[in-house]
Design an enzyme around this catalytic site. Structure first.
Site, PDB file in Angstrom:
ATOM      1  N   ARG A  42       0.718  -1.219  -0.129  1.00 31.43           N
ATOM      2  CA  ARG A  42       0.002  -0.119  -0.009  1.00 31.43           C
ATOM      3  C   ARG A  42       0.915   1.381   0.212  1.00 31.43           C
ATOM      4  NH1 ARG A  42      -5.202  -1.613   3.688  1.00 31.43           N
ATOM      5  NH2 ARG A  42      -6.449  -2.059   2.136  1.00 31.43           N
ATOM      6  N   LYS A  64     -18.212 -12.543   6.923  1.00 30.83           N
ATOM      7  CA  LYS A  64     -19.740 -12.316   7.297  1.00 30.83           C
ATOM      8  C   LYS A  64     -20.571 -12.109   6.358  1.00 30.83           C
ATOM      9  CE  LYS A  64     -17.618  -9.773  11.042  1.00 30.83           C
ATOM     10  NZ  LYS A  64     -17.148  -8.109  10.705  1.00 30.83           N
ATOM     11  N   GLY A 101      -8.188  -8.051   1.420  1.00 37.49           N
ATOM     12  CA  GLY A 101      -6.961  -8.536   2.201  1.00 37.49           C
ATOM     13  C   GLY A 101      -6.914  -9.731   2.125  1.00 37.49           C
ATOM     14  N   GLY A 151     -13.128  -3.612   0.890  1.00 32.49           N
ATOM     15  CA  GLY A 151     -14.452  -2.979   1.250  1.00 32.49           C
ATOM     16  C   GLY A 151     -14.893  -1.811   0.164  1.00 32.49           C
TER      17      GLY A 151
END
Ligand code: ADP
Ligand code: MG
Length: 386
Positions: free
Chosen positions: A37, A174, A328, A351
């Site tokens: 990153r 999730k 990730g 996300g």
């Protein structure tokens, strides 16, 4: 989509630029363990510096709770950034201030003080209406950085004109986080392949026995509605289960490992897709024109449950399709197999890429566009790739 770009900001020489980056990197033993990153934002820093601007970088790191915490100090990131891009300043962790996540305009005022221009190159944070993302564009002439442009264009082109068949592979933990995405991609993709822990709420909704697998009772009805919808949704038809007494991540705790169809006995936990499902997913990926993958298909950190994720990662590396990976953990799986460089695009924002795919826009991008409109700055069309 149109966005203001750095050349749209005009003369940069002698101007002071506040650059929001996503330098939320993993740390181990006080050192940066994966600097991707940081490296990804260097081209934007270089572009600004070469044009004569002075650059202040700001970022969040980890999840401190609105107060300074030594474990999330920026020092290791500052050291690495200093090696890659000398002569830029890096502010302290934005999330040491509770105003960051609360979107407090007062924090944005403090951040922009002493700066003439704002550049957002934090693609991985653009889905959050945090102070440093949406605040500065209200206060300064603002533009998207090079990474944001590339990342946004990649995802928008999937929405607009994917080479077909367009295959979406979704896994991870999730189901609540990804239901909106499942619904949205079902409307654009030719096949949506679901694995990971999130598949068990779907399997339960379809009437299967899921044993002790992770699932979300609050989302059962939503999953049922999606399954009733005649959508291109594919659930696993076989599973790998961990038997009573076993613990994911701890092979020495014991517990049998066995293959099942779509039903698990009581006391068993579904920890990976089975080999039949993995082969079907791999074949579907091989025949695809475009593939988007987010989320491991099983608890891949435990070698007993890595096979499904590995099979998908290898299929992604081998297919001739245009391949985009976000997330990730899916990225980590690819890298651990030595396949990091074999996909067409590897997003720095899990996300953010999911939300952009789902909604077609992000709070950080909207803020940049509104800033340009308010100041009548020029913008550029960013998603023209075919
Ligand atoms: P990403 O970071 O790629 O977006 P997530 O963070 O949503 O993915 O989920 C990754 C986590 O999901 C991993 O830690 C993995 O171990 C876990 N996981 C995947 N499948 C299962 C499963 N069947 N049971 C338990 N955990 C799982
Ligand atoms: Mg994750």
């Amino acid at each position: 989509m149109r966005l203001p770009t750095i050349p749209d900001l005009g003369e940069l020489s002698g101007r002071r630029v506040l650059l929001r980056a996503d330098l939320n990197v993993p740390l181990h033993g006080g050192e940066v363990s994966d600097d991707s990153r940081i490296r990804e934002v260097v081209p934007t820093i270089r572009m600004l510096c070469e044009a004569g601007a002075g650059v202040t970088v700001c970022s969040h790191l980890g999840r401190p709770r609105g107060r300074p915490e030594a474990a999330f100090d920026m020092a290791p990131v500052r050291r690495r950034l200093g090696e890659l891009a000398p002569d830029v300043e890096l502010l302290e962790n934005l999330r040491f201030d509770p105003g960051e996540e609360a979107g407090d305009p007062a924090l944005a005022e403090r951040l922009v003080a002493g700066h003439d221009l704002f550049v957002n190159d934090a693609f991985g944070a653009c889905h959050r209406a945090h102070a440093s993302i949406v605040g500065p564009p209200r206060l300064l002439p603002s533009a998207a950085g090079l990474l944001v442009l590339v990342e946004a264009a990649e995802i928008l082109s999937l929405r607009r004109s994917p080479r077909r068949p367009f295959v979406v592979v979704l896994g991870g933990a999730k189901v609540a986080d990804k239901l909106g995405v499942v619904e949205a991609v079902c409307a654009m993709a030719d096949a949506v392949l679901v694995g990971g822990a999130m598949c068990f709420t779907f399997l339960a909704a379809a009437g299967h026995h899921i044993g002790d697998s992770l699932f979300d009772p609050d989302r059962l009805e939503d999953c049922r509605a999606l399954l009733d919808g005649d959508l291109p949704l594919h659930l696993p038809e076989d599973l790998v289960g961990l038997g009573p007494g076993g613990r994911i991540g701890d092979p020495r705790a014991g517990g049998a490992v066995r293959q099942f169809g779509s039903d698990l006995p009581d006391g068993w936990l579904g920890a990976d897709i089975g080999p039949g499902t993995a082969a079907f997913f791999a074949d579907t990926i091989a025949d695809a024109g475009t593939v988007f993958w987010n989320g491991p298909l099983g608890a891949f950190e435990d070698p007993r449950f890595a096979a499904g994720t590995n099979t998908v990662a290898e299929a992604l590396a081998e297919t001739r399709a245009h391949t985009v990976v976000g997330g990730g953990d899916s990225g980590a799986a690819l890298v651990s197999l030595g396949l990091g460089g074999s996909v067409s695009h590897h997003s720095t924002g899990g996300g953010a890429s999911l939300e952009l795919l789902e909604r077609g826009d992000l709070p950080g991008l909207i803020a940049l566009r509104e800033s340009a409109e308010r100041l009548s700055l020029p913008t550029h069309e960013i998603d023209q790739r075919d």
